[in-house]
Design an enzyme around this catalytic site. Sequence first.
Site, PDB file in Angstrom:
ATOM      1  CE  LYS A  10      -3.965  -2.249   2.234  1.00 50.58           C
ATOM      2  NZ  LYS A  10      -4.996  -2.150   3.308  1.00 50.58           N
ATOM      3  CE1 TYR A  50      -9.566  -2.751   0.142  1.00 53.80           C
ATOM      4  CE2 TYR A  50      -8.673  -0.704  -0.740  1.00 53.80           C
ATOM      5  CZ  TYR A  50      -8.500  -1.894  -0.051  1.00 53.80           C
ATOM      6  OH  TYR A  50      -7.256  -2.215   0.447  1.00 53.80           O
ATOM      7  CG  PHE A  58     -13.151   1.845   6.914  1.00 51.98           C
ATOM      8  CD1 PHE A  58     -12.725   1.234   5.747  1.00 51.98           C
ATOM      9  CD2 PHE A  58     -13.758   1.053   7.887  1.00 51.98           C
ATOM     10  CE1 PHE A  58     -12.882  -0.128   5.535  1.00 51.98           C
ATOM     11  CE2 PHE A  58     -13.930  -0.316   7.686  1.00 51.98           C
ATOM     12  CZ  PHE A  58     -13.493  -0.906   6.503  1.00 51.98           C
ATOM     13  NE  ARG A  86      -6.826 -12.200   5.056  1.00 54.55           N
ATOM     14  CZ  ARG A  86      -7.494 -11.044   5.056  1.00 54.55           C
ATOM     15  NH1 ARG A  86      -7.302 -10.151   4.086  1.00 54.55           N
ATOM     16  NH2 ARG A  86      -8.333 -10.760   6.022  1.00 54.55           N
ATOM     17  CB  THR A  92      -7.241  -5.470   9.851  1.00 56.82           C
ATOM     18  OG1 THR A  92      -7.765  -6.645   9.234  1.00 56.82           O
ATOM     19  CG2 THR A  92      -7.562  -4.256   9.021  1.00 56.82           C
ATOM     20  NE  ARG A 103      -2.384  -5.589   7.081  1.00 56.75           N
ATOM     21  CZ  ARG A 103      -3.533  -6.133   6.708  1.00 56.75           C
ATOM     22  NH1 ARG A 103      -4.088  -7.088   7.442  1.00 56.75           N
ATOM     23  NH2 ARG A 103      -4.121  -5.743   5.593  1.00 56.75           N
ATOM     24  CG  ASN A 113      -3.668  -2.242   6.782  1.00 55.63           C
ATOM     25  OD1 ASN A 113      -3.539  -1.881   5.619  1.00 55.63           O
ATOM     26  ND2 ASN A 113      -4.685  -2.956   7.220  1.00 55.63           N
ATOM     27  CG  HIS A 116      -5.341  -6.140  -0.406  1.00 55.97           C
ATOM     28  ND1 HIS A 116      -6.568  -6.153   0.199  1.00 55.97           N
ATOM     29  CD2 HIS A 116      -5.443  -6.970  -1.482  1.00 55.97           C
ATOM     30  CE1 HIS A 116      -7.379  -6.952  -0.500  1.00 55.97           C
ATOM     31  NE2 HIS A 116      -6.710  -7.443  -1.519  1.00 55.97           N
ATOM     32  CD  GLU A 127      -9.118  -8.618  -3.666  1.00 57.69           C
ATOM     33  OE1 GLU A 127      -7.990  -9.114  -3.439  1.00 57.69           O
ATOM     34  OE2 GLU A 127      -9.906  -8.272  -2.759  1.00 57.69           O
TER      35      GLU A 127
HETATM   36  P1  ATP Z   1      -7.085  -5.938   3.192  1.00 59.22           P
HETATM   37  O1  ATP Z   1      -8.459  -6.156   2.603  1.00 59.22           O
HETATM   38  O2  ATP Z   1      -6.485  -4.592   2.825  1.00 59.22           O
HETATM   39  O3  ATP Z   1      -6.155  -7.064   2.932  1.00 59.22           O
HETATM   40  P2  ATP Z   1      -8.142  -6.743   5.717  1.00 59.22           P
HETATM   41  O4  ATP Z   1      -8.833  -7.822   4.961  1.00 59.22           O
HETATM   42  O5  ATP Z   1      -7.273  -7.131   6.874  1.00 59.22           O
HETATM   43  O6  ATP Z   1      -7.228  -5.883   4.774  1.00 59.22           O
HETATM   44  P3  ATP Z   1     -10.659  -5.321   5.643  1.00 59.22           P
HETATM   45  O7  ATP Z   1     -11.630  -5.493   6.749  1.00 59.22           O
HETATM   46  O8  ATP Z   1     -10.907  -6.029   4.354  1.00 59.22           O
HETATM   47  O9  ATP Z   1      -9.194  -5.682   6.212  1.00 59.22           O
HETATM   48  O10 ATP Z   1     -10.506  -3.767   5.384  1.00 59.22           O
HETATM   49  C1  ATP Z   1      -9.903  -3.311   4.185  1.00 59.22           C
HETATM   50  C2  ATP Z   1      -8.942  -2.202   4.526  1.00 59.22           C
HETATM   51  O11 ATP Z   1      -9.679  -1.092   5.016  1.00 59.22           O
HETATM   52  C3  ATP Z   1      -7.952  -2.501   5.654  1.00 59.22           C
HETATM   53  O12 ATP Z   1      -6.816  -3.191   5.228  1.00 59.22           O
HETATM   54  C4  ATP Z   1      -7.604  -1.110   6.112  1.00 59.22           C
HETATM   55  O13 ATP Z   1      -6.666  -0.484   5.233  1.00 59.22           O
HETATM   56  C5  ATP Z   1      -8.930  -0.404   5.994  1.00 59.22           C
HETATM   57  N1  ATP Z   1      -9.692  -0.449   7.247  1.00 59.22           N
HETATM   58  C6  ATP Z   1     -10.291  -1.528   7.816  1.00 59.22           C
HETATM   59  N2  ATP Z   1     -10.897  -1.213   8.957  1.00 59.22           N
HETATM   60  C7  ATP Z   1     -10.686   0.121   9.135  1.00 59.22           C
HETATM   61  C8  ATP Z   1     -11.054   1.078  10.121  1.00 59.22           C
HETATM   62  N3  ATP Z   1     -11.788   0.725  11.179  1.00 59.22           N
HETATM   63  N4  ATP Z   1     -10.639   2.347   9.958  1.00 59.22           N
HETATM   64  C9  ATP Z   1      -9.912   2.732   8.883  1.00 59.22           C
HETATM   65  N5  ATP Z   1      -9.532   1.884   7.909  1.00 59.22           N
HETATM   66  C10 ATP Z   1      -9.906   0.598   8.031  1.00 59.22           C
HETATM   67 MG    MG Z   2      -9.970  -7.473   3.214  1.00 54.30          MG
END
Ligand code: ATP
Ligand code: MG
Length: 140
Positions: A10, A50, A58, A86, A92, A103, A113, A116, A127
Amino acid sequence: MPQRTLSIIKPDAVGKGFAGAILAEINKAGFRIVAIRKQSISKREAEGFYAVHHERPFFDSLTTFMSSGPLILMVLEKDNAIADLRRLMGATNPANAEEGTIRKKFASSIQENAIHGSDAEETAAFETGYWFAGYELIQG
Ligand code: ATP
Ligand code: MG
């Protein structure tokens, strides 16, 4: 049969110069890089990627962040790639990420973070097709 997953280094991690170190972790964990491209994405492209999160509070902040600077798109391959990436990424929220995860080492907040990784076979297929054309995914 090896499995493929879509990963993104990212903009926070690219901007801080962590891309090489993150690629080294990915390499050490046994992933092969099928395709890789550094680019900037537009806000609209981030929103499409997304789309599943569009109702989340968010969403606007996340898509602004993802379009704020260059990132690195990758298709990675190994046995059990989706779950293994993962695990290598960690939680996350980096505050909850296990020691040794990407992370834990490189992320700065729940939003910024560092990396992805697709969370299931269907999302990996969506994706991968979102960012890469079929000819880019030919087995080298
Ligand atoms: P990713 O999809 O990026 O691999 P993830 O699956 O761990 O991460 P998701 O729940 O899919 O997390 O959320 C997608 C992305 O949105 C997160 O990686 C983070 O960058 C952002 N995100 C998630 N939760 C929050 C939050 N509470 N506040 C701000 N940003 C968030
Ligand atoms: Mg995700």
